[in-house]
Design an enzyme around this catalytic site. Structure first.
Site, PDB file in Angstrom:
ATOM      1  CD  GLU A   1      -2.917  -1.198   0.244  1.00  0.00           C
ATOM      2  OE1 GLU A   1      -3.047  -0.184  -0.470  1.00  0.00           O
ATOM      3  OE2 GLU A   1      -3.610  -2.228   0.109  1.00  0.00           O
TER       4      GLU A   1
ATOM      5  CB  CYS B   1      -2.051   6.777   1.263  1.00  0.00           C
ATOM      6  SG  CYS B   1      -3.307   5.814   2.111  1.00  0.00           S
TER       7      CYS B   1
END
Length: 516
Positions: free
Chosen positions: A268, A302
């Protein structure tokens, strides 16, 4: 400023002035000779506490205990493992407020976001409890008479979890709770920028593990440098799965090493997320989604919104709307719920933001709001900035990069939504995306095969934030991994196809004849 912050939550969470850097979930131990990490709050620049760095020897001891624990944990029925996770969720409920405060103080996100992050942990525990009774396989018809075929899922083993500072506890829970009900044990290496939040989680879990008489090593923690912990972890064949959250640079290293030993990785990584505002957008609806997406967690998610792709017919209106909204933002201590924006994680992040703004200006961009480093008693940590709005062009190199800071680039498009989608997809990252439109055709085009190339694509909500029920992750340089909900649990297990012959004959597949 420092006297106004009540740090009683540290005691509630078992945080000491100096803390061990290695835990098997039940007992703390580890080297005291490797040096310490000092956790410095970006809120006020004060040292919160220290953590002893773990050594390579500590890492080896942790892995050996985890191997031992896995042998017993994997044999416990999955619903029983789910019961342990349920109790962990309840323990987190009891400590939600102090843990949320610690996350806010150590990382710098707002108190509401800190509490929300702990709620994510609680929610994923609830999800995992239900999942523990739904680890389904498939049954298939065999081409051979009196044969049965099916597939099942087995625990994969030891799972290494590498997490980033911006979500210092939730990402660990996403991975470890799903892994736990799947029958795996986990070893967590948190960011050195937020180690105390990780220690607090271990302290919270300890009571559950002890009250159930569980052995050490099911949920382990090791806090140490890349050389002494990080590199040994990703090279270790005893860890068949590494789940890593962080920068693309870090993820490439993890992917290369783990792939080189034919291990499995869930990555990720970076995001360069865009919102498209078509000429059919409801701007009143879009405004809070844009602003929270761009300035929430001071742009350190993110999924933060970094690019706003605006139809030329509404561009000036949107620009005016955003400048007005940004002018009303309250910047200050995230523990004060009246504030919208807290600090960046450290002064290195501040410098990175200033460098990016400089590059944007030199490339022809125009800063139309913000970008200043704030000074004064209320901002003594040196980590507070004014969120920036920059008019830019899509082909500027800096626009294609992820700067982990509150910089929002305004990009103009004309014509059909396909042009905006092309701009959105024209970056290396592919995590989160959104379009605001009241047009069904535009919305469906955005979600189609020819639409957004991101792992997350939203209509009439922003890019930032995700519910735990959906698989979380992205494409391209975001890494391709999936965590949390949906069928992401399959990534933490190994698949096995089984065939049972209950006849007195041994026919071969494809009609092959082989007689002795």
């Amino acid at each position: 400023m420092t006297t106004s912050i009540d740090l009683g939550f540290l005691k509630d969470l078992g945080i000491k002035p100096v803390n061990s850097g290695a835990s098997t979930g039940v007992n703390w131990h580890g080297s005291t000779t490797q040096g310490d990490y000092d956790s410095i709050s970006p809120v006020d620049g004060q040292k919160i506490a220290s953590v002893h760095k773990a050594s390579t020897e500590d890492y080896e001891a942790i892995v050996q205990q985890a191997q031992k624990a896995f042998k017993s944990w994997r044999t416990m029925p999955a619903p029983k493992r789910g019961e342990i996770v349920r109790q962990i969720g309840n323990a987190l409920r009891e400590k939600k407020e102090p843990l949320g405060k610690l996350v806010a103080y150590e990382m710098g996100k707002s108190l509401q976001e800190g509490l929300g992050e702990v709620q994510e942990m609680i929610d994923i525990c609830d999800f995992a409890v239900g999942l523990s009774r739904q680890l389904h396989g498939l049954t298939m018809h065999s081409e051979r008479p009196s044969h049965r075929m099916y597939e099942q899922w087995h625990p994969i083993g030891l799972v290494g979890i590498i997490s980033a500072f911006n979500f210092p506890v939730a990402v660990w829970a996403w991975n470890s709770m799903i892994a736990a009900v799947c029958g795996d044990v986990s070893i967590w290496k948190p960011s050195e920028k937020s180690p105390l939040s990780a220690i607090a989680c271990q302290n919270i879990m300890k009571t559950v593990l002890e009250s159930n008489g569980l052995e050490e090593g099911i949920f382990s923690l090791i806090i140490g440098d890349v050389a002494s912990v990080g590199e040994p972890m990703i090279h270790d064949h005893r860890l068949p799965l590494i789940s890593a959250t962080g920068s693309t640079r870090m993820g490439k290293r993890v992917g290369e090493v783990v792939g080189g030993r034919l291990g499995r990785s869930i990555l990720e990584l970076g995001g360069n997320n865009a919102i498209i505002l078509t000429e059919n957008a409801d701007l009143k609806l879009a405004a809070p989604g844009i602003v929270f997406g761009a300035v929430g967690t001071c742009g350190q998610r993110c999924t933060s919104t970094r690019r706003l792709i605006i139809h030329e017919s509404i561009y000036d209106q949107v620009k005016e709307m955003l400048v007005k909204a940004y002018s009303g933002l309250k910047i200050g201590s995230p523990l004060d719920e009246a504030n919208h924006v807290g600090p960046l994680i450290d002064t290195d992040a501040v410098r990175a933001m200033q460098n990016a703004l400089g590059v944007a200006k030199n490339s022809g961009g125009t800063v139309i709001f913000g970008g200043e480093v704030l000074e004064g008693d209320a901002y003594q940590s040196g980590c507070y900035v004014t969120p920036a709005i920059v008019e830019a062009k899509a082909d500027m190199e800096i626009v294609g990069e992820e700067t982990f800071a509150p910089i929002l680039y305004l990009l103009k498009y004309k014509g059909h939504v396909d042009e905006a989608i092309s701009v959105q997809n024209g970056v290396k990252q592919g995590l989160s995306s959104a379009v605001f439109t009241d047009s069904l055709r535009e919305a469906e085009a955005f979600l189609s095969h020819a639409g957004s190339d991101c792992g997350i694509a939203n209509v009439n909500i922003g890019t930032s934030g995700a519910e735990i029920g959906g698989a979380f992750g992205g494409e391209k340089e975001t890494g391709g991994g999936r965590e949390s909900g949906s069928d992401a649990w399959k990534g933490y297990m190994r698949r096995q196809t089984n065939t049972i012959n209950y006849s007195s004959e041994l026919p071969l597949a494809q009609g092959i004849k082989f007689e002795l």
